[in-house]
Structure formats: C-alpha cells, structure tokens
Design a protein around this motif. Structure first.
Motif, PDB file in Angstrom:
ATOM      1  N   VAL A   1      16.093 -33.433  60.176  1.00 20.38           N
ATOM      2  CA  VAL A   1      15.948 -33.668  61.614  1.00 20.38           C
ATOM      3  C   VAL A   1      16.569 -32.514  62.393  1.00 20.38           C
ATOM      4  N   ARG A   2      17.744 -32.078  61.980  1.00 23.04           N
ATOM      5  CA  ARG A   2      18.421 -30.971  62.664  1.00 23.04           C
ATOM      6  C   ARG A   2      17.598 -29.690  62.549  1.00 23.04           C
TER       7      ARG A   2
ATOM      8  N   GLU B   1      14.746 -29.799  65.001  1.00 25.99           N
ATOM      9  CA  GLU B   1      15.241 -29.514  66.354  1.00 25.99           C
ATOM     10  C   GLU B   1      15.382 -28.012  66.574  1.00 25.99           C
ATOM     11  N   GLU B   2      15.986 -27.337  65.619  1.00 25.38           N
ATOM     12  CA  GLU B   2      16.243 -25.905  65.766  1.00 25.38           C
ATOM     13  C   GLU B   2      14.963 -25.071  65.717  1.00 25.38           C
TER      14      GLU B   2
ATOM     15  N   LYS C   1      13.318 -25.565  69.064  1.00 28.81           N
ATOM     16  CA  LYS C   1      14.031 -24.851  70.127  1.00 28.81           C
ATOM     17  C   LYS C   1      13.602 -23.390  70.210  1.00 28.81           C
TER      18      LYS C   1
ATOM     19  N   VAL D   1      12.949 -40.694  66.329  1.00 27.13           N
ATOM     20  CA  VAL D   1      13.143 -39.276  66.005  1.00 27.13           C
ATOM     21  C   VAL D   1      11.999 -38.444  66.574  1.00 27.13           C
TER      22      VAL D   1
ATOM     23  N   ARG E   1      12.357 -38.079  70.327  1.00 23.20           N
ATOM     24  CA  ARG E   1      13.395 -37.100  70.667  1.00 23.20           C
ATOM     25  C   ARG E   1      12.937 -35.673  70.393  1.00 23.20           C
ATOM     26  N   LEU E   2      12.285 -35.447  69.257  1.00 20.36           N
ATOM     27  CA  LEU E   2      11.820 -34.110  68.912  1.00 20.36           C
ATOM     28  C   LEU E   2      10.724 -33.635  69.858  1.00 20.36           C
TER      29      LEU E   2
ATOM     30  N   GLU F   1      10.496 -34.083  72.894  1.00 14.93           N
ATOM     31  CA  GLU F   1      11.108 -33.604  74.138  1.00 14.93           C
ATOM     32  C   GLU F   1      11.566 -32.152  74.005  1.00 14.93           C
ATOM     33  N   THR F   2      11.713 -31.695  72.757  1.00 11.95           N
ATOM     34  CA  THR F   2      12.173 -30.330  72.489  1.00 11.95           C
ATOM     35  C   THR F   2      11.012 -29.356  72.348  1.00 11.95           C
TER      36      THR F   2
ATOM     37  N   THR G   1      21.710 -26.019  57.888  1.00 17.99           N
ATOM     38  CA  THR G   1      20.562 -25.753  58.758  1.00 17.99           C
ATOM     39  C   THR G   1      20.440 -24.262  59.046  1.00 17.99           C
TER      40      THR G   1
END
Length: 190
Positions: A18-19, A22-23, A26, A54, A57-58, A60-61, A171
């Motif tokens: 998940v992290r 996100e990265e 981004k 999840v 939330r993702l 939104e990124t 990560t």
C-alpha cells in the motif's frame, strides 16, 4: 507518465504494498494494482482497512487501476501492454514458487511472468522467515532471470523511530530498484 504494476499477495506485510502504491502515485505514475484473495484478507487483518477503503484513498493520490485477480483479459496480462516495471509487495512463497517455475494461476502470476519474459523490471519482496532450501532455490532461479529480490528486512543504521520509518526503508529500496529516486530513508553516510 509511466505505468507500474503492484501486486499484493497473502504474505504478511501488505502495508509495504500500500505504501509503495502511494509513493508511485505521488510521482504522477499510473498504478495497476492486483491483489490476491488472501492478500485482501491479510491486508484487512493487519491494517484494519478493506480493499475498497484502500482504493478510495489511493485514488485521491493518483490514477489507480484495480485489476481483478482472475481477469485474464486485463491489459497487464499481455506482453504487448508496455509497463515500466512491477513489484510484488509482499510476495508469498507460494507466488514465488509459481514464478520460479513458470506457473500462472492468476493475473498476478501472469503479469509477473510477462515481466520476466519481456525482460522488464520485476521486484519481489518476500516476507517469510526462516527460509527453507526450496525458498532459497526459487529466489536463486528468479535472480538468474534478472528479478530483483528485496527481502522485507529493514535496516537499522538509519535509527528508525517508528513502524513507518521501517516501512519507508523497504519502500524506498523498492522505489530505487524501479528507477525512482526518493528520500524515504536516510542513506548510509548521507
């Protein structure tokens, strides 16, 4: 904009996957997420978040594309669909065994197999201990095929103060192997 596949299996450590998603998002990349049924169960158990939470939330990124684990018609199942890399985080020993032996039981296996056959970047993050001889032999077979193996074993030279620090260490290593610079952890001597 680049395209990356992130696979999450049923091994402990879905927080790493998940992290990573996100990265990667981004950095304005597209992410194709594929997660096994056990990966979903373990993620909810370990994080308290279901897959829909999840994904919400993702999204939104950045541009997250959820691929069904049994969708053999998904773009990532074909070598003609160009991706810039794939990471399976965490990677169960069952998945690693399939990949080491050319067995595709689902879309995650197939997408990884495509990366191997097309000589695209593939990073596997096993989360198992202790390792037995079969695990080690499977890792060796995959390493000889050009697959990067990054065990979920955080370093402590950077003096982590939280679980987030340890997750960021792994990560950051995966991002580097996918060709993305980051400052998620303090580099040795830096």
């Amino acid at each position: 904009m680049k395209k990356y596949i992130i696979g999450i299996t049923g091994a402990s450590g879905s927080i790493y996957g998940v992290r990573l998603a996100e990265e990667v998002l981004k950095r304005k990349n597209d992410v194709f997420l594929v997660i096994t049924e056990n990966g979903e169960r373990v993620m909810e158990y370990e994080t308290g978040y279901g897959l829909s939470d999840v994904i919400k939330r993702l999204s939104e990124t950045g541009n997250i594309n959820l691929c069904g684990i049994h969708d053999i018609f998904a773009p990532i199942a074909s070598g003609s669909f160009k991706v810039d890399g794939m990471a399976v985080v965490p990677c169960s020993m069952g998945t690693m065994g399939c990949l080491a032996n050319g067995i595709s039981l689902n879309l995650l296996d197939r997408a990884a197999d495509v990366c191997i056959k097309e000589k695209r970047k593939l990073v596997l993050v096993p989360r198992e201990t202790p390792l037995n001889t079969i695990h080690i032999e499977n890792m060796l077979k995959l390493s000889k095929c050009g697959v990067d193996i990054i065990p979920a074993a955080p370093g402590f030279y950077n003096k982590p103060e939280s679980i987030d620090d340890m997750v960021n260490f792994i990560t950051g290593k995966v991002l580097e192997h996918l060709g993305m610079e980051n400052d998620l952890y303090k580099k040795w001597g830096g």
